[in-house]
Each structure stands twice: as structure tokens, then as C-alpha cells.
Design a protein around this motif. Structure first.
Motif, PDB file in Angstrom:
ATOM      1  N   ILE A  74     -25.478  -5.148  50.244  1.00  0.00           N
ATOM      2  CA  ILE A  74     -25.425  -3.836  50.741  1.00  0.00           C
ATOM      3  C   ILE A  74     -25.670  -3.764  52.390  1.00  0.00           C
ATOM      4  CG2 ILE A  74     -26.537  -1.593  50.405  1.00  0.00           C
ATOM      5  CD1 ILE A  74     -26.845  -2.515  47.468  1.00  0.00           C
ATOM      6  N   LEU A 110     -16.540   2.842  55.623  1.00  0.00           N
ATOM      7  CA  LEU A 110     -17.724   3.001  54.842  1.00  0.00           C
ATOM      8  C   LEU A 110     -17.459   3.238  53.390  1.00  0.00           C
ATOM      9  CD1 LEU A 110     -20.420   5.357  56.484  1.00  0.00           C
ATOM     10  CD2 LEU A 110     -20.782   2.796  55.830  1.00  0.00           C
ATOM     11  N   ILE A 111     -16.285   3.835  53.210  1.00  0.00           N
ATOM     12  CA  ILE A 111     -15.887   4.177  51.652  1.00  0.00           C
ATOM     13  C   ILE A 111     -15.271   2.734  51.352  1.00  0.00           C
ATOM     14  CG2 ILE A 111     -14.328   5.441  50.075  1.00  0.00           C
ATOM     15  CD1 ILE A 111     -14.705   7.882  52.069  1.00  0.00           C
ATOM     16  N   LEU A 138     -18.324   0.441  50.342  1.00  0.00           N
ATOM     17  CA  LEU A 138     -19.020   1.121  49.109  1.00  0.00           C
ATOM     18  C   LEU A 138     -18.064   0.543  47.813  1.00  0.00           C
ATOM     19  CD1 LEU A 138     -20.177   4.719  49.873  1.00  0.00           C
ATOM     20  CD2 LEU A 138     -21.539   2.664  49.449  1.00  0.00           C
ATOM     21  N   LEU A 146     -18.640  -2.910  47.397  1.00  0.00           N
ATOM     22  CA  LEU A 146     -19.909  -3.117  46.808  1.00  0.00           C
ATOM     23  C   LEU A 146     -19.907  -2.791  45.118  1.00  0.00           C
ATOM     24  CD1 LEU A 146     -22.072  -2.159  49.638  1.00  0.00           C
ATOM     25  CD2 LEU A 146     -22.026  -4.259  48.972  1.00  0.00           C
ATOM     26  N   VAL A 147     -19.291  -1.741  44.858  1.00  0.00           N
ATOM     27  CA  VAL A 147     -19.223  -1.249  43.302  1.00  0.00           C
ATOM     28  C   VAL A 147     -18.581  -2.665  42.694  1.00  0.00           C
ATOM     29  CG1 VAL A 147     -18.401   0.108  41.834  1.00  0.00           C
ATOM     30  CG2 VAL A 147     -19.280   1.067  43.900  1.00  0.00           C
ATOM     31  N   LEU A 174     -22.575  -2.581  54.401  1.00  0.00           N
ATOM     32  CA  LEU A 174     -22.832  -1.274  55.147  1.00  0.00           C
ATOM     33  C   LEU A 174     -22.529  -1.473  56.659  1.00  0.00           C
ATOM     34  CD1 LEU A 174     -24.486   0.970  52.593  1.00  0.00           C
ATOM     35  CD2 LEU A 174     -22.218   0.545  52.843  1.00  0.00           C
TER      36      LEU A 174
END
Ligand SMILES: Nc1ncnc2c1ncn2[C@@H]1O[C@H](COP(=O)(O)OP(=O)(O)OP(=O)(O)O)[C@@H](O)[C@H]1O
Ligand SMILES: [Mg+2]
Lengths: 296, 225
Positions: free
Chosen positions: A270, A229-230, A233, A236-237, A274
Motif C-alpha cells: 500500500i 491514484l485510482i 487503488l 491494490l484491491v 500509493l
């Protein structure tokens, strides 16, 4: 239930311990998961954008019908009417010489001064015909055979190329998805196996105390799922900035490309990333847990 | 509570650790297992906690048959056993309190029971000022007491202790035997192995299991509790 919530703090603490035990290698795995997901986000975004561009172009597809010079206004109206009656034609619109000139001026932008080399307006009037793309062949056929029609110009070639490109991107996306899936599963299950190996004494003790399987395995699942998950993320950033830049680059100098709404592209990303990291984290952990040997 | 009939354990390499014997142990009994090193004491305890399966005969603990493939029963009985391992098996990096609590988290106790009971038992074994010290920083004797606290705090029906007097001098060994004996109640049986035969002889109301190269001799004194 109360005890489960009480235990949850223990599970979280344990998973952090597991992560910290192999800190450096786990941080690198986290970063590489992030980068792998980042590549995937770019491919998915590209696929998303190109298919929506193709859709948009298909949706507003037009052909241009040129007719013999010096046609009287009533003949042009007749022609317009008979074209309107062809099945699949959605709109017919006369573009006269001046308008054709104006449009070319707009397309050329700064280079429009080349047009001043012409003494007369070099452009002909034509009929702009909005059509249903699926009927393009029969429409072009029928219109070409009509009286006074000189030339029917379609952009079928461009459309074909675009949809071919989006097919290729489609394929690349699926390949990338598979590669990312397999890589993430391998990395995660390896990390979990390592964590279990380092904790084998504790696990054996817990088993001797009668701890159920879920109690022993949960911290490892939490570790695996939070790591993917991290990573997701992180990707995505990164891709947020990159996609932002692409939009700035494209929408400035190439305003006629019908880019999809950037917010929607990001939102799709997203959801996909995710969701994917959750699923991959879960299955990676599950493979790691089920393939571990820790019995004394 | 424990019923064994022709119970036998032969390891994969052919070592006969426990030769066939019969025994019945009731609730609240105090049992000493003695014998020379290598005579099979730990092996017998391993049968009782289900980490080795009988290779012959039958074994019933707290109404559950212990045999290969019956992992449900083994989970069940382990919840009712408080084991004190020869090498303690504490979890490094965790405090005394966390070690004791860890053994209580999955046996149906509520959070407040866990917190209270863990604290009470640690105080009872004399570690009130070591509750939040990591076990890595405790002395050998203190670790042993954490291990005892972890076993007792689970409110087990059966406490199994492997060599609790092992590294202790005479005085401390006597104290240890008294402490463990004090955990015996109507509901809780205590079974321990020990080399300190001279300290336990003549203890009333106890069962002695003497082992000699796998052979099991049983001697009862007085009535069970
Ligand atoms: N996993 C095993 N595989 C094969 N043989 C084993 C195994 N565990 C123990 N043994 C053997 O079984 C015999 C009994 O061992 P056990 O550990 O039960 O003795 P013990 O009475 O507890 O000894 P000690 O007093 O030294 O702790 C010994 O000969 C030992 O070498
Ligand atoms: Mg032993």
C-alpha cells in the motif's frame, strides 16, 4: 486562502469535466494503469516474500554433524563441547536415532509408510549445530577435522540458490518498476496533453483574463494524480485477493516455508504503490502540461 | 492610464496593422475606435490587452511597460482589464453565472464578493432569469450580455469592447452603446471599437480614434470625464 478553498470546488469540477470529455479513452487508460500497477504489485510482493523467506532461512541456518557409530556418551559430550567452542557456533543439540526417525515421518506425512519397509531404524543420530551463516565455511572446516566426526552436512547450496533467486527477483523488480514508471508517465502525459488540447480555447480565454499558470494547470494535475491514484487503488484491491489466495495455497501444504506476515506484506505494498502513483501522477501531469502547445 | 509613444504593430507576415502613433488616455475616459474592416482596430485592442507585443515604440498601461518577455506586467494589467471579445469567448458547458464567476476567481476577490457581484451584474444586464442556464442555450444577444457581465464584474480600470454593436440593429446598437457608456466612471475607462460611426458622432466628452489601413487619427471632443 479562503478564495483558494472556494476555487477548489471549481478545480475538482473542471478535472471531472476534463475526464468526461474523453470518457472512453480515459476509462481505458485508467484500467490499463490499474493493470500495470497490478503487475508491479505482484512482482514487489514476490520480491518482498522471497527476500524475507531467504532472511528467515539464513537466520535459522543449521548444519548437521554425523559422528562415528557407537561413540560413548562422554565422547559425544566432549565433541559437543569442542563444537560449541568453535567461533560462530550458536547452539549444539543432539538428535538421537528415534528423533531423527520421527522427524522424517513428519516430513513424509502420508508417505511415511515407506519407512515401515525398514526392519531397523535407518537413521543415525547427529548433532544439530546452529551457526552464524557468515562463518559457515570455517566452521565446516574446523568441525570436519575433529576426531570421530564422519560427515558434516550443510545446506549451503540451498541457501545459495535461494539468495540467487532473490537477487534475480530484485533485478526483475527494478526492471518492472522502471517499465511501470515510464509507461505510466507516457500514458498520463498523453492524457493531460489531450485534455489541454480540447480545452485550448478555454485556456486561451483564461490567459487573456489574466489567470495565473497554477489556476489553469491545477485541474489537469488533479486529473492526472487522481487517475494514477485510482489505478493504484484498483491494483491494490486486485492484488489483495491474489496474495490472499497465494497465502492459502502456500501455508496449507507447505507449512515449513517461513512466509512473512501477510498484513505486513500488504501494508508495504500500500505504501509503495500509493506513493508511486502519487509521484508518477504528478510528474506525468507535469510533463503533459509542460509539453502542451495550445497558443492560438 | 495608457501612454503610447510611436506605438507600432507589424505582424510576422509583414502586415502593418498599426502605424506609429502617440496617445495618452486618462482614467475614466470614453474612447471610440472606428475604421473600415481590416483597418487595425482589433489589432490595437490586442496591443492594449497584451496578446500582441509592440514591434516599435513604447506602451505603458496602468504604469506597467508592455513588451515582449514582460509577462508579469501583462498578468498584472489583465487583472485590471474587463475584455469583451468580438466573438465573446464564453466557456461552453458552463452557466452564465459560472462564466462570470470564472473571470473573478483569481483577481483577489473574496468568495462572497464573487457570488454577489456576479449576480448583481448579470441582473444589471437583464439576465436575472438566465443565471443558471448554460451559455450554449442562450441567444446571441444574451451571450453578448454574459460577456459584458464577465468583463464588468471584475471591477476593471479599463473595459475593452471589440465591435459590441456588430450584429445589432439600430435601436439595439444605441442601447448597447448606452449600456457600455454607463460603465464609465471616474476610475473606469471604456474603450470600444465600432462600425456604427453615425451613432456615436457628436458624443460629448469622448475620444475618437479613427483608423485607416493602420494609420491612426485622434480627435477629442469636450473634456475627458
Ligand atoms: N495574426 C495576424 N497575422 C497577420 N495579419 C493579421 C493578423 N491579425 C490581423 N491581421 C491583419 O491585420 C489587419 C488588421 O486586422 P484587424 O483584425 O485589426 O482589423 P479590424 O479593424 O479589427 O477589422 P474588422 O472590422 O473586420 O474586425 C488586417 O489586414 C488583417 O488581415
Ligand atoms: Mg476586428
Amino acid at each position: 486562502m479562503k478564495t483558494f478553498i472556494y476555487n477548489f470546488r471549481y478545480f475538482i469540477k473542471e478535472s471531472i469535466d476534463i475526464f468526461r470529455l474523453n470518457l472512453i479513452s480515459n476509462i481505458f487508460s485508467l484500467l490499463s494503469t490499474g493493470l500495470i500497477f497490478f503487475v508491479l504489485t505482484l512482482i514487489i510482493a514476490g520480491w518482498n516474500i522471497s527476500s524475507s523467506v531467504t532472511e528467515a532461512i539464513k537466520g535459522e541456518s543449521e548444519i548437521s554433524v554425523y559422528f562415528q557409530e557407537g561413540l560413548t556418551e562422554s565422547k559425544i559430550i566432549d565433541l559437543t563441547n569442542s563444537i560449541t567452542n568453535v567461533r560462530g557456533v550458536e547452539s549444539v543439540n543432539l538428535v538421537n536415532e528415534d528423533e531423527a526417525y520421527g522427524r522424517m515421518e513428519k516430513v513424509l506425512g502420508d508417505d511415511a509408510q515407506v519407512l515401515s519397509f525398514f526392519e531397523d531404524n535407518p537413521f543415525d543420530a547427529f548433532l544439530e549445530v546452529g551457526i552464524e551463516l557468515t562463518e559457515i565455511e570455517s566452521i565446516v572446516d574446523q568441525i570436519s577435522q575433529m576426531a570421530y566426526v564422519d560427515l558434516v552436512r550443510d545446506n549451503k547450496e540451498v541457501l545459495d540458490r535461494l539468495s540467487h533467486m532473490s537477487d534475480v527477483l530484485n533485478l526483475v523488480s527494478y526492471l518492472a518498476l522502471t517499465a511501470v514508471g515510464i509507461t505510466t508517465l507516457v500514458i498520463m502525459s498523453h492524457i493531460i496533453r489531450q485534455g489541454i488540447y480540447h480545452h485550448r480555447e478555454q485556456i486561451n480565454t483564461l490567459e487573456l483574463l489574466g489567470a495565473p499558470k497554477y489556476f489553469i494547470a491545477l485541474p489537469f494535475y488533479i486529473e492526472g494524480i487522481s487517475m494514477t491514484l485510482i489505478g493504484g487503488l484498483l491494483s491494490l484491491v486486485l492484488s489483495h485477493f491474489v496474495i490472499n489466495e497465494i497465502y492459502i495455497q502456500v501455508s496449507g501444504p507447505l507449512p515449513f516455508i517461513p512466509m512473512p506476515n501477510q498484513g505486513i506484506v500488504m501494508q508495504n505494498l500500500i505504501i509503495v504503490i500509493l506513493g508511486l502513483s502519487l509521484v508518477l501522477g504528478f510528474f506525468g501531469s507535469a510533463f503533459g502540461v509542460s509539453s502542451s502547445r495550445y497558443k492560438e | 492610464m495608457i501612454e503610447a509613444h510611436d506605438l507600432e504593430l507589424i505582424y510576422n507576415d509583414g502586415t502593418v496593422a498599426v502605424k506609429p502613433f502617440d496617445i495618452t488616455i486618462g482614467a475614466g475616459e470614453l474612447v471610440y475606435i472606428t475604421g473600415a474592416s481590416g483597418s487595425g482596430k482589433t489589432s490595437l485592442l490586442k496591443l492594449l490587452i497584451g496578446s500582441e507585443y509592440p514591434t516599435g515604440g513604447t506602451l505603458n498601461i496602468l504604469g506597467e511597460p508592455i513588451k515582449k518577455g514582460n509577462s508579469k506586467s501583462i498578468h498584472k494589467i489583465r487583472h485590471k482589464i474587463g475584455p469583451i471579445f468580438q466573438e465573446f469567448r464564453l466557456i461552453k458547458g458552463k452557466t452564465s453565472m459560472d462564466n462570470v464567476k470564472l473571470g473573478m476567481r483569481f483577481i483577489g476577490m473574496t468568495p462572497s464578493q464573487i457570488e454577489e457581484e456576479a449576480r448583481l451584474v448579470l441582473i444589471k444586464v437583464g439576465l436575472e432569469d438566465k443565471l443558471n442556464i448554460k451559455v450554449d442555450n442562450l441567444s446571441w444577444g444574451e451571450c453578448q450580455r454574459v460577456a459584458i457581465a464577465r468583463a464588468v464584474a471584475r471591477k476593471p480600470s479599463l473595459i475593452l469592447a471589440d465591435e459590441p454593436t456588430g450584429n445589432l440593429d439600430r435601436n439595439n446598437a444605441i442601447k448597447m452603446l448606452e449600456l457600455l457608456g454607463s460603465f464609465r466612471t471616474k476610475e473606469t475607462a471604456v474603450i470600444m471599437t465600432t462600425h456604427a460611426t453615425h451613432l456615436i458622432e457628436g458624443h460629448a466628452h469622448a475620444t475618437y480614434i479613427h483608423m485607416d489601413r493602420g494609420r491612426v487619427n485622434i480627435e477629442r471632443q469636450g473634456k475627458s470625464y
